[in-house]
Design a protein around this motif. Structure first.
Motif, short mmCIF file in Angstrom:
data_model
loop_
_atom_site.label_atom_id
_atom_site.label_comp_id
_atom_site.label_asym_id
_atom_site.label_seq_id
_atom_site.Cartn_x
_atom_site.Cartn_y
_atom_site.Cartn_z
N ALA A 1 37.76 32.97 58.52
CA ALA A 1 39.01 33.70 58.73
C ALA A 1 39.31 33.88 60.22
O ALA A 1 40.44 33.70 60.67
CB ALA A 1 38.94 35.06 58.03
N PHE A 2 38.27 34.21 60.98
CA PHE A 2 38.43 34.40 62.43
C PHE A 2 38.82 33.08 63.10
O PHE A 2 39.74 33.03 63.92
CB PHE A 2 37.12 34.93 63.02
CG PHE A 2 37.13 35.00 64.52
CD1 PHE A 2 37.77 36.04 65.18
CD2 PHE A 2 36.47 34.03 65.27
CE1 PHE A 2 37.76 36.10 66.57
CE2 PHE A 2 36.47 34.09 66.65
CZ PHE A 2 37.11 35.12 67.30
N ALA A 3 38.12 31.99 62.74
CA ALA A 3 38.38 30.69 63.37
C ALA A 3 39.77 30.17 63.01
O ALA A 3 40.49 29.63 63.86
CB ALA A 3 37.31 29.69 62.95
N VAL A 4 40.17 30.32 61.75
CA VAL A 4 41.49 29.86 61.31
C VAL A 4 42.59 30.64 62.01
O VAL A 4 43.59 30.06 62.45
CB VAL A 4 41.62 29.97 59.78
CG1 VAL A 4 43.08 29.75 59.34
CG2 VAL A 4 40.71 28.95 59.10
N ARG A 5 42.41 31.96 62.12
CA ARG A 5 43.41 32.78 62.78
C ARG A 5 43.60 32.36 64.25
O ARG A 5 44.72 32.23 64.73
CB ARG A 5 43.01 34.26 62.70
CG ARG A 5 44.08 35.20 63.27
CD ARG A 5 43.80 36.65 62.89
NE ARG A 5 42.54 37.12 63.41
CZ ARG A 5 41.47 37.39 62.64
NH1 ARG A 5 41.54 37.21 61.32
NH2 ARG A 5 40.35 37.81 63.18
N ASN A 6 42.50 32.09 64.94
CA ASN A 6 42.58 31.65 66.32
C ASN A 6 43.21 30.27 66.44
O ASN A 6 43.98 30.00 67.37
CB ASN A 6 41.18 31.62 66.96
CG ASN A 6 40.75 32.97 67.44
OD1 ASN A 6 41.52 33.92 67.43
ND2 ASN A 6 39.52 33.08 67.88
N LEU A 7 42.89 29.40 65.48
CA LEU A 7 43.44 28.04 65.50
C LEU A 7 44.96 28.08 65.30
O LEU A 7 45.72 27.38 65.99
CB LEU A 7 42.78 27.19 64.43
CG LEU A 7 43.15 25.71 64.39
CD1 LEU A 7 42.73 25.03 65.70
CD2 LEU A 7 42.46 25.03 63.22
N ILE A 8 45.41 28.90 64.35
CA ILE A 8 46.83 29.02 64.08
C ILE A 8 47.57 29.59 65.29
O ILE A 8 48.65 29.15 65.66
CB ILE A 8 47.08 29.88 62.83
CG1 ILE A 8 46.58 29.14 61.57
CG2 ILE A 8 48.55 30.23 62.69
CD1 ILE A 8 46.63 29.98 60.32
N ARG A 9 46.94 30.56 65.94
CA ARG A 9 47.53 31.19 67.11
C ARG A 9 47.73 30.16 68.23
O ARG A 9 48.74 30.15 68.93
CB ARG A 9 46.66 32.34 67.59
CG ARG A 9 47.24 33.11 68.77
CD ARG A 9 46.25 34.17 69.23
NE ARG A 9 45.92 35.07 68.12
CZ ARG A 9 44.75 35.69 67.98
NH1 ARG A 9 43.80 35.46 68.88
NH2 ARG A 9 44.54 36.51 66.98
N LYS A 10 46.75 29.28 68.42
CA LYS A 10 46.81 28.29 69.49
C LYS A 10 47.84 27.19 69.22
O LYS A 10 48.42 26.61 70.13
CB LYS A 10 45.43 27.65 69.71
CG LYS A 10 44.43 28.61 70.32
CD LYS A 10 43.06 27.95 70.43
CE LYS A 10 42.04 28.92 71.00
NZ LYS A 10 40.69 28.30 71.08
N THR A 11 48.05 26.88 67.94
CA THR A 11 48.94 25.78 67.59
C THR A 11 50.36 26.23 67.32
O THR A 11 51.26 25.40 67.14
CB THR A 11 48.41 25.03 66.36
OG1 THR A 11 48.22 25.95 65.28
CG2 THR A 11 47.08 24.36 66.66
N SER A 12 50.57 27.54 67.25
CA SER A 12 51.92 28.03 66.95
C SER A 12 52.75 28.21 68.22
O SER A 12 52.24 28.22 69.32
CB SER A 12 51.83 29.37 66.22
OG SER A 12 51.17 30.34 67.02
#
Length: 244
Positions: free
Chosen positions: A233-244
């Motif tokens: 959950a932490f990694a996905v949230r950070n990934l989405i933040r970087k790609t958005s």
């Protein structure tokens, strides 16, 4: 004079290790593909012997075996890193390159060089703290290092009756030509010279696991103990933040 073989000695951690061991009076067999870089080491240190070979070529590993003396330490350090940037169009060729470089080369070296390690000697593998946790884009690199770590741990058991100690080295971020290409923050990044000192100290103590820098690798190991769903959950949230 004790003898150590170090692969990947033409740059980065391997080069710093070759220099550090040479300065401490060891005979260093410095392995690598870059003949010019190895010859520069030889010009600086009289107790360095170059071993020019492409470890991805098993025949080259076989040919090199004929010139190897008995070894007190064999440190299999060579490796590469490539990231999978498009998981939808998974790059199998990239995956194969990384697996071949980081894992199959080690198998070739074990097959043809392990017999050169004397009883009471040491075998060491440079893995990575990236094997502690599943990290974005690291499908190839992480898989190769996780497999290498498993191999090292099993060999630590199986080689004990043969009186060969096995050490698994898990660096964090180290200043090398490989990490210079990274496009993301690298907390706790240390110099290759400091990495060499940590490895030298750990191997001199015959430690089975050598993790450094200590605080960074401790944090990663603690995160690895959490439920995977939390880390995901932490990694996905950070990934989405970087790609958005």
């Amino acid at each position: 004079m004790k003898t150590i073989l170090i692969t990947g000695a033409s740059s980065g951690i391997g080069k710093s290790l070759a220099q550090h061991y040479s300065e401490h009076g060891w005979h260093v067999i410095a392995g690598g593909r870059n003949e010019q870089a190895l010859n520069e080491l030889v010009s600086q240190y009289a107790n360095v012997t170059p071993l020019v070979a492409d470890l991805c070529d098993e025949q080259a590993v076989i040919n090199a075996a004929a010139h190897l003396p008995e070894l007190d330490v064999m440190l299999l350090n060579a490796g590469s890193c490539e990231y999978v940037d498009d998981p939808i169009h998974f790059d199998a060729a990239l995956f194969q390159r990384v697996i071949n470089t980081n894992l199959m080369t080690v198998a070739y070296c074990l097959n043809h060089w392990l017999c050169k390690v004397k009883q009471g000697g040491q075998l060491a593998f440079t893995s990575s703290s990236a094997s502690f946790l599943p990290l974005p884009r690291a499908q190839a690199y992480g898989a190769s290092k996780a497999a290498l770590s498993y191999m090292a741990k099993t060999l630590s058991i199986d080689l004990a009756p043969h009186h060969i100690d096995v050490s698994l080295i898990n660096p964090g971020f180290v200043e090398t030509p490989l990490t210079d290409k990274n496009d993301f923050p690298m907390p706790g990044r240390i110099s290759s010279e400091d990495a060499a000192k940590a490895i030298y100290h750990g191997l001199s103590k015959r430690r089975h696991t050598i993790n450094f820098p200590s605080f960074f690798t401790l944090v990663l190991s603690m995160l690895a103990r959490l439920p995977f769903s939390w880390w995901r959950a932490f990694a996905v949230r950070n990934l989405i933040r970087k790609t958005s």
